[in-house]
Write a protein that holds these residues in place. Sequence first.
Motif: not given
Length: 801
Positions: A728-743
């Motif tokens: 949205l022309k820099g107004q929005g930010t979509l983030k995805l993360n996964v913590t402790d991938v290997l447990y």
Amino acid sequence: MCGWLTATLPAFGQGPAPITGAVRDPAGGPVEFATITLHRVADSAVVKSEFSDAQGAFALRAPAGTRYRVSAAQVGYVRYWSAPFELPAAGLALPPISLRTSAATALREVVVLGQKPLFEHLADRTVVNVENSPLAAGNTTLDVLARAPGVTVDGSDNLALRGRQGLLVLIDGKRQPMTGTELADYLRTLPAEQLKSIELITNPPASYDAQGTAGVIAINFKKDQRQGANGSVNLGYGRGVYGRLTTGATLNYRRGKANAYGTYTYADRSTYLRLASHRVFYGQGQPTGGSQQEDYLATRTRAHNWKAGVDYAFTSRTTLGAALTGQAARSTGQGTNAVTLLDASGGPSRALVSGAYRNANTPNLAANLNLRHAFADSSNSRALTADANYAAYRLGRQQGLSALPEAGSGAPTLLSSDQTGRLTLLTGQLDYVQPLAHRRLLSGGLKVSRVQSGNDAVFQQTANGLTTLDTAQTNQFRYTETVRAAYLSWQQTGARATWQAGLRGEQTTAQGVQEVGNQRFDRQYIQLFPSASLKYTFSPKHELTFALSRRLDRPGYDQLNPFRIYLNATTYRSGNPALLPQTSYNAEVTHTYRQKYTVGLSYSRTQAPILIVVQPATATSRFVLARPVNLGPQHYAALTLTVPLTPTKAWSIYNSAVFYYSRFTGELAGTTLNRAKPSLNLSSTHTLALGHGWSADLSATYQSPEVYGFITSRANGDVTLGAQKSLLKGQGTLKLNVTDVLYTNRNIATSTYDNYVENFTQSRDSRVATLSFRYRLGRGQAAANRRADGAEEEKRRAGGQ
């Protein structure tokens, strides 16, 4: 060798030199609040950033003899880049910078200005710039803190920096009066989306409280700096075994002399804690019995966090600010406790499986009033800052489980408890800064803080349908502490050397009373805490920093509270009213190469260190107690390395390694302690700019086996992945993360005494995938002055920022 020395000596002596200039708009008028950034030509690294003042003027300082470029940026203008230049020892006055108006780039400039490297290594601290990092999405403040370079959290929720416990935690410049599990639980209720940065300070100057033998962790929340009406909204959902929802909004309105702001976040997070342990008790070197235990607790926490405030500039020299911060958090926990008692041969003799619950309610409120006055319009003016803070923390905890008698025989009983706690903190602070001739700075201050803590515990036992008051555990505990402090600090900045010396004195008066039995203690002491540092620039490539300090740790209020909190049928934790403060002497020397790579050596000696121990409650009991105690002198030495790399323009890496050695001595539960072990903490964070608004982060940590008192921990680690897309022309930010991938982020440890050995494994719902979205409201112009109470501002200035 002599020829080599002769050849290299001329390079040692290029000290910092000034760079001055002014920024103009197309009409020739001054541009205020423009961001001026100094870049090194060789690798495009950022050396220094400043804002232009009301006249458009700016001043920077950097090592002479190096080629640089200057960039200037402001909302609504095209970013300006100067031609490369070499900085002479006498300094350089740049020609006026003229910015061109460009509406097409105005919004893009807001995004560029907000970006900082994830990690910054400064002279006296490491800064983790959490804001805009995908690694923060859906996480708590404790999650992000545990992944910071050199920071670890053990199975008892104790924070450590470079392998040392005993930290002062500040949130927006204010001390948090909690430690251990109480502090960890509080940080778990604070969404990481609120965070701006985390600062790790190992040798703070005299303007900081003397509390914190291992240093200071300063947690800073976001502060909108734009003119006009601005804000943001965010929404995130994560899923591990259980779900986690976080949402919130920020609003800011800055116009003329007034600025009003507010933030609100709501978090609904569920998680679990699994604890498995195997215990063996010994008598005269032979096993006499033991137990096998498996505990599981699923907890849901719903937390509302908010902050509202206003700043008003009466004149260009005087600003008054006020802020209110609140939290209402409630957690409910349900689980099971399974215990099998073992005989001397290791065979089962008795088993118990029961349900358990643990609920908590924590409403908190804090208020701040601050005043800052400069005695002249110059940035080099004398300044006076006054601060007043009030904070009220409340805790209600209800718990129920089946417990066995401490002797190990007899029928189990249903044990329930209702504990309430009240903690009130009042502080008043005055700081004064006096610039002197020849780039000298004199600063001093006074501070008074008073804490009143009250805790009530009511225990009941139910057996055969009959409920009775447990008079042996029901009690009231009152604690009052007053600290009066004063400090004086001197700083001298030369062509190549900057040194600082300070002295802080603190008088402590404390009193604790248990109402039932009228057990009490009174303590009063005065201690001095000297500190000194020296930074010497040999050349643009080489810099050396020395730091010395004496610090202390007063026991936390929860660490003194003797009331029991049961973890399962045969285990509880409690405070220790007999705890004494621990003190330490710290020394550190750090070499910086090319203003990026560092090698540091540090040593500390801690007297009466406070450690959490896990031991039999009594010599003959089969109950196990976790509590803090004072041990003998602790010796610590460390080698610290930071290696930032930039393989490509789009790929940056920050590597940190801490090699440390700790030796613990003392005697407890009939066991003489003299244990030591070299250990290693590694962290590596990779940031990728993928283009078209995409970026990605990867963070990996490793903690080798270590000894901490009577406990030996096995290795553990963590890998976290994150990605984000600008929309949205820099107004929005979509983030995805996964913590402790290997447990792999779990605590496996052994507690060893002559009469008792326990092996335990602790794990949480740490592998979580989170998707979040943030939308920015408004397009206001950036402003230079930051909202902060006076204590925060003075501490930052004294710390060399």
